[in-house]
Design an enzyme around this catalytic site. Sequence first.
Site, PDB file in Angstrom:
ATOM      1  N   TRP A 216       0.813  -1.220   0.000  1.00  0.00           N
ATOM      2  CA  TRP A 216       0.000   0.000   0.000  1.00  0.00           C
ATOM      3  C   TRP A 216       0.844   1.267   0.000  1.00  0.00           C
ATOM      4  O   TRP A 216       0.338   2.338  -0.288  1.00  0.00           O
ATOM      5  CB  TRP A 216      -0.916   0.037   1.213  1.00  0.00           C
ATOM      6  CG  TRP A 216      -0.218  -0.223   2.517  1.00  0.00           C
ATOM      7  CD1 TRP A 216      -0.167  -1.392   3.204  1.00  0.00           C
ATOM      8  CD2 TRP A 216       0.597   0.708   3.258  1.00  0.00           C
ATOM      9  NE1 TRP A 216       0.627  -1.267   4.323  1.00  0.00           N
ATOM     10  CE2 TRP A 216       1.105   0.013   4.392  1.00  0.00           C
ATOM     11  CE3 TRP A 216       0.957   2.037   3.094  1.00  0.00           C
ATOM     12  CZ2 TRP A 216       1.932   0.604   5.341  1.00  0.00           C
ATOM     13  CZ3 TRP A 216       1.784   2.633   4.031  1.00  0.00           C
ATOM     14  CH2 TRP A 216       2.253   1.926   5.139  1.00  0.00           C
ATOM     15  N   ASN A 217       2.132   1.156   0.328  1.00  0.00           N
ATOM     16  CA  ASN A 217       2.849   2.422   0.555  1.00  0.00           C
ATOM     17  C   ASN A 217       3.254   3.123  -0.728  1.00  0.00           C
ATOM     18  O   ASN A 217       3.471   4.328  -0.752  1.00  0.00           O
ATOM     19  CB  ASN A 217       4.046   2.195   1.475  1.00  0.00           C
ATOM     20  CG  ASN A 217       5.058   1.229   0.902  1.00  0.00           C
ATOM     21  OD1 ASN A 217       4.741   0.455   0.021  1.00  0.00           O
ATOM     22  ND2 ASN A 217       6.278   1.293   1.409  1.00  0.00           N
TER      23      ASN A 217
ATOM     24  N   LYS B  21      -2.076  -8.271  -7.914  1.00  0.00           N
ATOM     25  CA  LYS B  21      -2.966  -8.047  -6.776  1.00  0.00           C
ATOM     26  C   LYS B  21      -2.422  -6.890  -5.963  1.00  0.00           C
ATOM     27  O   LYS B  21      -1.410  -7.009  -5.273  1.00  0.00           O
ATOM     28  CB  LYS B  21      -3.068  -9.277  -5.877  1.00  0.00           C
ATOM     29  CG  LYS B  21      -4.156  -9.085  -4.809  1.00  0.00           C
ATOM     30  CD  LYS B  21      -3.905  -9.841  -3.523  1.00  0.00           C
ATOM     31  CE  LYS B  21      -2.999  -9.099  -2.601  1.00  0.00           C
ATOM     32  NZ  LYS B  21      -3.640  -7.841  -2.057  1.00  0.00           N
ATOM     33  N   PRO B  22      -3.063  -5.729  -6.007  1.00  0.00           N
ATOM     34  CA  PRO B  22      -2.605  -4.592  -5.208  1.00  0.00           C
ATOM     35  C   PRO B  22      -3.046  -4.755  -3.760  1.00  0.00           C
ATOM     36  O   PRO B  22      -3.854  -5.646  -3.445  1.00  0.00           O
ATOM     37  CB  PRO B  22      -3.311  -3.407  -5.857  1.00  0.00           C
ATOM     38  CG  PRO B  22      -4.582  -3.977  -6.383  1.00  0.00           C
ATOM     39  CD  PRO B  22      -4.248  -5.389  -6.807  1.00  0.00           C
ATOM     40  N   ALA B  23      -2.548  -3.907  -2.874  1.00  0.00           N
ATOM     41  CA  ALA B  23      -2.981  -3.938  -1.481  1.00  0.00           C
ATOM     42  C   ALA B  23      -4.438  -3.499  -1.398  1.00  0.00           C
ATOM     43  O   ALA B  23      -4.877  -2.611  -2.139  1.00  0.00           O
ATOM     44  CB  ALA B  23      -2.106  -3.008  -0.645  1.00  0.00           C
TER      45      ALA B  23
ATOM     46  N   GLY C 148       6.656  -6.321  -0.201  1.00  0.00           N
ATOM     47  CA  GLY C 148       5.894  -6.204   1.031  1.00  0.00           C
ATOM     48  C   GLY C 148       6.726  -6.666   2.207  1.00  0.00           C
ATOM     49  O   GLY C 148       7.968  -6.623   2.170  1.00  0.00           O
ATOM     50  N   SER C 149       6.066  -7.124   3.236  1.00  0.00           N
ATOM     51  CA  SER C 149       6.785  -7.484   4.461  1.00  0.00           C
ATOM     52  C   SER C 149       7.560  -8.781   4.305  1.00  0.00           C
ATOM     53  O   SER C 149       7.218  -9.649   3.491  1.00  0.00           O
ATOM     54  CB  SER C 149       5.773  -7.645   5.602  1.00  0.00           C
ATOM     55  OG  SER C 149       4.923  -8.747   5.298  1.00  0.00           O
TER      56      SER C 149
ATOM     57  N   GLU D 124      10.983  -8.175  -2.711  1.00  0.00           N
ATOM     58  CA  GLU D 124      11.420  -6.867  -2.202  1.00  0.00           C
ATOM     59  C   GLU D 124      10.755  -6.700  -0.850  1.00  0.00           C
ATOM     60  O   GLU D 124       9.560  -6.436  -0.771  1.00  0.00           O
ATOM     61  CB  GLU D 124      10.968  -5.771  -3.161  1.00  0.00           C
ATOM     62  CG  GLU D 124      11.502  -5.883  -4.565  1.00  0.00           C
ATOM     63  CD  GLU D 124      12.959  -5.478  -4.658  1.00  0.00           C
ATOM     64  OE1 GLU D 124      13.519  -5.567  -5.745  1.00  0.00           O
ATOM     65  OE2 GLU D 124      13.533  -5.068  -3.615  1.00  0.00           O
TER      66      GLU D 124
ATOM     67  N   CYS E  34      10.189   1.297   2.646  1.00  0.00           N
ATOM     68  CA  CYS E  34      11.086   0.202   3.031  1.00  0.00           C
ATOM     69  C   CYS E  34      12.529   0.670   3.130  1.00  0.00           C
ATOM     70  O   CYS E  34      13.367  -0.019   3.687  1.00  0.00           O
ATOM     71  CB  CYS E  34      10.991  -0.900   2.006  1.00  0.00           C
ATOM     72  SG  CYS E  34      11.336  -0.277   0.365  1.00  0.00           S
TER      73      CYS E  34
ATOM     74  N   GLU F 284      11.662  -2.628  12.269  1.00  0.00           N
ATOM     75  CA  GLU F 284      11.312  -1.581  11.304  1.00  0.00           C
ATOM     76  C   GLU F 284      10.115  -0.805  11.853  1.00  0.00           C
ATOM     77  O   GLU F 284       9.058  -1.375  12.102  1.00  0.00           O
ATOM     78  CB  GLU F 284      10.946  -2.240   9.974  1.00  0.00           C
ATOM     79  CG  GLU F 284      10.609  -1.298   8.858  1.00  0.00           C
ATOM     80  CD  GLU F 284      10.223  -2.054   7.603  1.00  0.00           C
ATOM     81  OE1 GLU F 284       9.499  -3.055   7.691  1.00  0.00           O
ATOM     82  OE2 GLU F 284      10.675  -1.651   6.517  1.00  0.00           O
TER      83      GLU F 284
END
Length: 484
Positions: A157-158, A181-183, A234-235, A256, A290, A387
């Site tokens: 989402w960022n 697939k987006p957030a 993402g995470s 990533e 990130c 983080e």
Amino acid sequence: MLNLSRPDLFKQQAYINGQWVDADSGETIAVRNPATGAVLGTIPKMGATETRRAIEAAATAQKQWRRLSAKERAVILRRWFDLMMTHQDDLARIMTLEQGKPLAEAKGEIAYGASYLEWYAEEGKRAYGDVIPGPAHDRRIVVIKEPVGVCAAITPWNFPSSMITRKAGAALGAGCAIVVKPATQTPYSAFALAVLAQEAGVPEGVFSIVTGSASAIGEEMTSNDIVRKISFTGSTDIGRLLMAQAAPQIKKISLELGGNAPFIVFDDADIDAAVEGAIVSKFRNMGQTCVCANRLYVQRGVYDAFVEKFTAKVAQLKVGDGLQAQVTQGPLIDQAAVEKVKEHIEDAVAQGAHIALGGKAHELGGLFFEPTVLTHMKSSMKVAREETFGPLAPVFAFENEDEVIELANQTEYGLAAYFYSRDIGRVWRVAEALEYGMVAINSGLLSNEAAPFGGVKQSGFGREGSHYGLDDYLVIKYMLMGGI
Ligand SMILES: NC(=O)c1ccc[n+]([C@@H]2O[C@H](COP(=O)([O-])OP(=O)(O)OC[C@H]3O[C@@H](n4cnc5c(N)ncnc54)[C@H](O)[C@@H]3O)[C@@H](O)[C@H]2O)c1
Ligand SMILES: O=C[C@H](O)CS(=O)(=O)O
């Protein structure tokens, strides 16, 4: 509320095989503006069956797409780039409404994301192979690069737009088709990209967007054997899960993931430049990137001077709704993000940290948080290991080069690192000693389409941008010609 020049850019349906569609079940998910909490609209709550349809359509479309020449694909990618830049203001407004970042930053992200389409329109033409002198007189060795096939991408989402074009640009430039697939928090930027992709002439099925149950969609993407490549941003936790899900079919994968960037200021640095770099690196997207500086290390001799100048600059940041002029800090994405920042502040203060600025939720309420500076830091504090992903700048002091390199590398992450020094010997020693995929020297920004963006250790692998990013969507074929 939307005030778009092109209202058709705001879609509330997913995009599969060139069609705008609802979920098979008709179910939807509401999407809210993080600055106001107001419902912006809904999106389809899809799952495995819709994802399977998108993947099967991609398989059909990719057969034709890969047959085009790289130059023919480049014309379409360039047109998509031009359309993004023409509609930059509308795309930025949609992004600010769904993600919260200030309009100026959102415009910057649109230009940044579009640059990957521009870059891979050209890079796709350079998928060079080799002719290698063979070991025998009657044989020839030829090596070519081919598109890996149907790809699937899952994005965060960022950076709701650029994390998609950073993948789709390389995939389409290489001759692949991709299902994205987006957030769930930020789907409208993705749909707007699909509107412009369709307008640019991207053939139906080559670029599809599915929204809904992340786990169900992800399971289909990682288990469907048509999919040859997964690209995830993402995470680290979700990246680890997807890697495990993709393992049974040995799918090619790029990850990533999370980061914990050190930002180091040596006593020979240009302090004013270091302050400017620290502001950019720490507070871009309200600290929700990130590659944000997560730990600031300042050499003892310049610590007080740096803290004074840095804190004064942080105090100038303006918190508010990203649609308002002069606002430089929007809301965080959700309440969990606010709680994470609070947790790191409370833990640090309990261990002796001082609050030089901020330290609590903003008076605006909701998801707004005060840009915060902490001093008197210790390595035992959570913020040194985890983080934060928010507007918290912990400033640690250090004595010497060896000490700070050891501190900087004390993390399972390895995405980005930053340091300021004007000593050429130190620059080389420190840059080579830092265990990160990307090291910025005398700069607080390192992301651009020409460079290979990516990490090491548990920040993932694979690269996006540069010619390295194209290789992630290609496979190598070696042809042995005998009987000559
Ligand atoms: N390395 C990078 O380039 C980069 C860029 C942006 C964000 N990040 C990292 O992402 C994290 C924050 O972003 P986030 O909260 O969106 O991350 P996240 O991992 O929670 O979500 C990322 C994406 O994965 C999806 N997802 C969640 N669970 C899933 C599952 N079980 N199966 C399939 N998909 C699933 C989400 O819906 C979203 O689309 C931070 O750690 C940040 O460092 C890294
Ligand atoms: O969150 C990490 C993204 O990769 C952001 S950027 O590439 O640094 O803009």
